[in-house]
Design a protein around this motif. Structure first.
Motif, PDB file in Angstrom:
ATOM      1  N   GLU A 124       0.816  -1.210   0.000  1.00  0.00           N
ATOM      2  CA  GLU A 124       0.000   0.000   0.000  1.00  0.00           C
ATOM      3  C   GLU A 124       0.853   1.265   0.000  1.00  0.00           C
ATOM      4  O   GLU A 124       0.485   2.259  -0.634  1.00  0.00           O
ATOM      5  N   TRP A 279      -9.217  -6.714  -3.350  1.00  0.00           N
ATOM      6  CA  TRP A 279      -8.357  -5.662  -2.819  1.00  0.00           C
ATOM      7  C   TRP A 279      -9.163  -4.825  -1.824  1.00  0.00           C
ATOM      8  O   TRP A 279     -10.225  -4.301  -2.147  1.00  0.00           O
ATOM      9  N   GLY A 280      -8.681  -4.725  -0.606  1.00  0.00           N
ATOM     10  CA  GLY A 280      -9.385  -3.970   0.423  1.00  0.00           C
ATOM     11  C   GLY A 280     -10.380  -4.784   1.218  1.00  0.00           C
ATOM     12  O   GLY A 280     -10.990  -4.270   2.153  1.00  0.00           O
ATOM     13  N   SER A 346     -10.916   3.240   3.153  1.00  0.00           N
ATOM     14  CA  SER A 346     -10.648   1.859   2.766  1.00  0.00           C
ATOM     15  C   SER A 346      -9.339   1.430   3.418  1.00  0.00           C
ATOM     16  O   SER A 346      -8.807   2.125   4.277  1.00  0.00           O
ATOM     17  N   ILE A 347      -8.790   0.307   2.987  1.00  0.00           N
ATOM     18  CA  ILE A 347      -7.670  -0.304   3.691  1.00  0.00           C
ATOM     19  C   ILE A 347      -6.460   0.625   3.765  1.00  0.00           C
ATOM     20  O   ILE A 347      -5.746   0.657   4.774  1.00  0.00           O
ATOM     21  N   ARG A 348      -6.194   1.417   2.729  1.00  0.00           N
ATOM     22  CA  ARG A 348      -5.032   2.305   2.761  1.00  0.00           C
ATOM     23  C   ARG A 348      -5.212   3.404   3.807  1.00  0.00           C
ATOM     24  O   ARG A 348      -4.218   3.916   4.344  1.00  0.00           O
TER      25      ARG A 348
END
Length: 541
Positions: A124, A279-280, A346-348
């Motif tokens: 990331e 992704w995520g 989100s994940i980032r």
């Protein structure tokens, strides 16, 4: 004794260089095969196509981030317009973060290796080029700086004492998430760590505090300029309010629960590989078995409980260090509060919770090492009165190592998939246009946010119907409405009077009167499936 210290330092330097070299070798291959998507390339085009610094900061209204990263890209784009330069620069920042971990962190050799190749560090915030890597580097630089300043017998000067304040000021201007981490770390920095620090250069400390607060205000001023609908504000807390100005209780509770699960997703970022768009995603939240029992989402309840358990564990680890405990809780609450009120993310974005955790455990471990080194040789292991510190440190190391193992597995999975499959269809679509010598034809693109990534690779303006003009980076509010797109295509093609290239993010299913349309190719995106592009050639009859 002196020879032993020099030998130890030499080994540490060799290990640091070797770890950074391996990291660069692995990550560079990922960077060269990674197809950048709109968020990466939007920042590059925004900086590249701004003709002055004043225009750059005016254009930042579409970003929702402060401008330190964009200032760097502005300088780089004056050297070359190729976005590969941004990727190389970004990789250099990520490698510098790994060097700080390897050379200055108090973690074990195993933990240093796991942290270097963990999900956020290698993927990331390394392969995907965004402003977050710069923030990670600065946070780790702050930890390294404080570890050095707080070491026994360290001589401080006004410059060394001002350094951590400067780092926190820069950190706050890399992203709004780093602003909150900067605020939290100030709780660790400002109270004096010893009687000597209390009286050392008080004017330097006062000026440092004022400098950081000014940097916070500058960040808030830039972020507050974001145009409504462009970014975070579309998820504002007012979405939960009733027409009478009240707040619906159940949606608030549900959002609060969802926000809490971000701790789990950040600490254990294992993706659900079986998902079409993994992704995520999170491996636990994507499990369908027993997801609903008596109308209750069991997996979400479990992730909320695990998130709370993680926080309780960290608080237990930091109970002997009240400044760090306050830093951890404040930073976590600020990050979760922003997510709850403004932007789900989100994940980032959730990864900042983990970076904060690493920073706090870094400083905690360094503090424990100072206690151990201060004990006389004849009293080692530590006296019984301090055995609670030893046990607590051992539990902390087991906790961190376990989490890092999950992070390495997640990082290996995402890097492998990114190697094998296209992240975005942007580069392949641009290569098709260049290989078939179509770049000189007028290009019509919709949706503008996704198609802008192709514009970056082509270094060519595209006509965006929402903006009713040609452009590179997008400037219009977030929009997914396809109503009237056929009319827009018809008008554009007939006005050009020559063959036109259409780039769309979904297939064109309707015939357009007076226009002949031929599908040229489909360029899929795997990790960012919304960036699957359909290229058409259009001619007016």
């Amino acid at each position: 004794m002196t020879l032993s210290v020099k030998t130890s330092s030499s080994r540490a330097a060799c290990f640091s260089v070797a770890l950074v070299g391996l990291f660069v070798l692995v990550t560079l291959s990922g960077v060269l095969t990674h197809e950048m998507w709109r968020d990466e390339l939007h920042a590059w085009m925004l900086a590249r196509d701004s003709h002055s610094l004043a225009q750059l900061f005016s254009n930042l209204r579409t970003e929702g981030h402060p401008g330190l990263w964009h200032l760097s890209l502005y300088a780089l784009s004056r050297i070359s317009r190729d976005p590969l330069l941004m990727q190389v620069f970004h990789l250099g920042i990520a490698a510098a973060s790994v060097y700080l971990i390897a050379r200055f962190s108090p973690f074990s050799l195993l933990q240093k290796c796991l942290l270097a190749f963990g999900y956020f560090n290698i993927y990331e915030y390394a392969i995907i080029s965004r402003s977050y890597a710069m923030g990670v580097f600065l946070i780790f630089a702050f930890c390294a700086c404080m570890t050095r300043l707080e070491a026994p017998k360290t001589r401080t000067t006004p410059y060394t004492q001002f350094a951590p304040f400067l780092i926190l000021a820069l950190t706050a201007n890399t992203s709004v998430y780093r602003l909150f981490i900067s605020m939290a770390l100030m709780l660790y920095l400002v109270p004096p760590t010893s009687p000597t620090h209390k009286s050392s250069y008080p004017y330097t400390r006062i000026s440092g505090i004022l400098f950081v607060v000014s940097a916070w205000l500058i960040c808030l001023l830039q972020v507050s300029q974001i145009t409504r609908g462009q970014g975070a504000q579309r998820y504002a807390f007012t979405d939960l309010s009733t027409p009478l100005g009240g707040v619906e209780l159940l949606p608030v509770i549900m959002r609060a629960a969802t926000t809490l699960t971000q701790i789990w997703r950040s600490y254990v970022p294992m993706p659900a590989l079986w998902s079409d768009n993994f992704w995520g995603t999170n491996v636990l939240e994507a499990v369908d078995v027993f997801q609903l029992v008596a109308g209750i989402d069991v997996t979400e309840v479990f992730t909320v409980l695990m998130s709370v358990l993680f926080v309780v564990c960290v608080c237990f680890f930091l109970k002997h260090q009240p400044k760090l405990l306050a830093t951890y809780l404040t930073g976590t609450l600020l990050l979760l509060g922003f997510s709850f009120v403004f932007f789900e993310g989100s994940i980032r974005h959730h990864g900042h919770l983990f970076i904060l955790l690493v920073a706090c455990l870094w400083l905690s471990r360094a503090g424990f090492n100072r206690v151990v080194s201060a004990a006389p040789e004849s009293h080692r292991p530590l006296p019984n009165i301090d055995m609670d510190l030893v046990k607590n440190d051992n539990r902390q190391q087991i906790f961190l190592t376990t989490l890092l193992i999950f992070h390495v597995c997640a990082g290996a999975l995402l890097v492998s998939v990114d190697w094998m499959k296209p992240f975005s269809g942007s580069r392949r679509a641009a290569d098709y246009i260049l290989d078939h010598q179509l770049e000189d034809f007028p290009i019509f693109g919709y949706l503008d946010r996704e198609v802008s990534s192709i514009s970056a690779y082509l270094d060519k303006p595209v006509f965006y119907p929402d903006a009713n003009g040609f452009g590179t980076f997008w400037t219009t509010p977030f929009n997914r409405d396809w109503t009237g797109i056929t009319d827009a295509i018809q008008i554009f093609v007939q006005e050009q009077g020559e063959p036109t290239i259409l780039i769309l993010t979904k297939p064109l299913e309707l015939q357009i009167p007076g226009v002949d349309i031929e599908l040229l190719t489909r360029s899929p995106g795997k990790l960012a499936p919304e960036e699957t592009f359909y290229l058409y050639r259009a001619d007016s009859r």
